[in-house]
Write a protein that holds these residues in place. Sequence first.
Motif, PDB file in Angstrom:
ATOM      1  N   CYS A  97       0.923  -1.168   0.005  1.00 38.71           N
ATOM      2  CA  CYS A  97       0.028  -0.013   0.018  1.00 38.71           C
ATOM      3  C   CYS A  97       0.842   1.219   0.062  1.00 38.71           C
ATOM      4  CB  CYS A  97      -0.768  -0.040   1.293  1.00 38.71           C
ATOM      5  SG  CYS A  97      -2.437   0.734   0.970  1.00 38.71           S
ATOM      6  N   ASP A  98       2.268   1.147   0.694  1.00 38.27           N
ATOM      7  CA  ASP A  98       2.905   2.466   0.722  1.00 38.27           C
ATOM      8  C   ASP A  98       3.385   2.862  -0.706  1.00 38.27           C
ATOM      9  OD1 ASP A  98       4.533   4.202   2.427  1.00 38.27           O
ATOM     10  OD2 ASP A  98       6.222   2.909   1.741  1.00 38.27           O
ATOM     11  N   VAL A  99       3.500   1.530  -1.593  1.00 36.32           N
ATOM     12  CA  VAL A  99       4.134   1.773  -2.774  1.00 36.32           C
ATOM     13  C   VAL A  99       2.948   2.125  -3.877  1.00 36.32           C
ATOM     14  CG1 VAL A  99       5.322   0.748  -4.871  1.00 36.32           C
ATOM     15  CG2 VAL A  99       6.147   0.533  -2.581  1.00 36.32           C
ATOM     16  N   GLY A 100       1.957   1.360  -3.779  1.00 33.48           N
ATOM     17  CA  GLY A 100       0.793   1.595  -4.795  1.00 33.48           C
ATOM     18  C   GLY A 100      -0.182   2.893  -4.324  1.00 33.48           C
ATOM     19  N   VAL A 101      -0.649   3.028  -3.208  1.00 35.31           N
ATOM     20  CA  VAL A 101      -1.691   4.073  -3.019  1.00 35.31           C
ATOM     21  C   VAL A 101      -0.766   5.164  -2.439  1.00 35.31           C
ATOM     22  CG1 VAL A 101      -3.267   4.600  -1.672  1.00 35.31           C
ATOM     23  CG2 VAL A 101      -3.269   2.240  -2.696  1.00 35.31           C
ATOM     24  N   CYS A 159       2.141   6.139  -2.392  1.00 36.67           N
ATOM     25  CA  CYS A 159       3.294   6.691  -3.402  1.00 36.67           C
ATOM     26  C   CYS A 159       2.630   7.863  -3.969  1.00 36.67           C
ATOM     27  CB  CYS A 159       3.985   5.770  -4.146  1.00 36.67           C
ATOM     28  SG  CYS A 159       5.287   6.253  -5.294  1.00 36.67           S
ATOM     29  N   LEU A 160       1.422   7.532  -4.658  1.00 35.10           N
ATOM     30  CA  LEU A 160       0.759   8.455  -5.633  1.00 35.10           C
ATOM     31  C   LEU A 160       0.313   9.475  -4.909  1.00 35.10           C
ATOM     32  CD1 LEU A 160      -0.619   9.016  -8.277  1.00 35.10           C
ATOM     33  CD2 LEU A 160      -2.537   7.775  -7.742  1.00 35.10           C
ATOM     34  N   LEU A 161      -0.461   9.730  -3.538  1.00 36.08           N
ATOM     35  CA  LEU A 161      -0.442  10.554  -2.599  1.00 36.08           C
ATOM     36  C   LEU A 161       0.404  11.514  -2.501  1.00 36.08           C
ATOM     37  CD1 LEU A 161      -2.767  12.044  -1.000  1.00 36.08           C
ATOM     38  CD2 LEU A 161      -2.232  10.629   0.619  1.00 36.08           C
ATOM     39  N   LYS A 162       1.633  10.967  -1.855  1.00 35.24           N
ATOM     40  CA  LYS A 162       2.977  11.790  -1.837  1.00 35.24           C
ATOM     41  C   LYS A 162       3.262  12.623  -2.985  1.00 35.24           C
ATOM     42  CE  LYS A 162       4.597   8.365   1.473  1.00 35.24           C
ATOM     43  NZ  LYS A 162       5.522   7.629   1.957  1.00 35.24           N
ATOM     44  N   LEU A 163       3.102  11.884  -4.400  1.00 30.35           N
ATOM     45  CA  LEU A 163       3.562  12.762  -5.512  1.00 30.35           C
ATOM     46  C   LEU A 163       2.727  13.883  -5.696  1.00 30.35           C
ATOM     47  CD1 LEU A 163       5.361  12.645  -8.145  1.00 30.35           C
ATOM     48  CD2 LEU A 163       3.672  11.025  -8.993  1.00 30.35           C
TER      49      LEU A 163
END
Length: 131
Positions: A70-74, A76-80
């Motif tokens: 989830c840290d990579v898939g979800v 990560c997009l939010l952080k970007l």
Amino acid sequence: MKSFVTNILVPYFSAKKGHLSLDPVQECIWQLDIWSVHASLEFWSWIFDNYPWIILDYVPGGCTGLWQPCDVGVQCLLKLMVKQSQQTTIAREIHSHAGPSDISLDTRLGMLRNRVPATLVDAYHLINNPL
């Protein structure tokens, strides 16, 4: 960390065990990264002495994406999107100044804190904007 375990983690585990009608000493796995506090002998010993039913499972360094998809898939997009929103805000602020010598960004904690809600709303809209 001891306060977190005592006031948040243990009550959470206990409530879940009660909800599932499990024995109060049912073992629970707590997955942690290898932050020095998490991996310290003092913390490990304290957990073992006070909550022997909590099993510490350490995620090896560099493997967060494997253990926490989830840290990579979800996230990560939010952080970007948060980063993009912050950069857009700063670019607009710089563009609004008359000339290069007039550029002065307000980086006081209060100003930065007040920008957080708008940044998160912008990120939310960016994520939910169909292409």
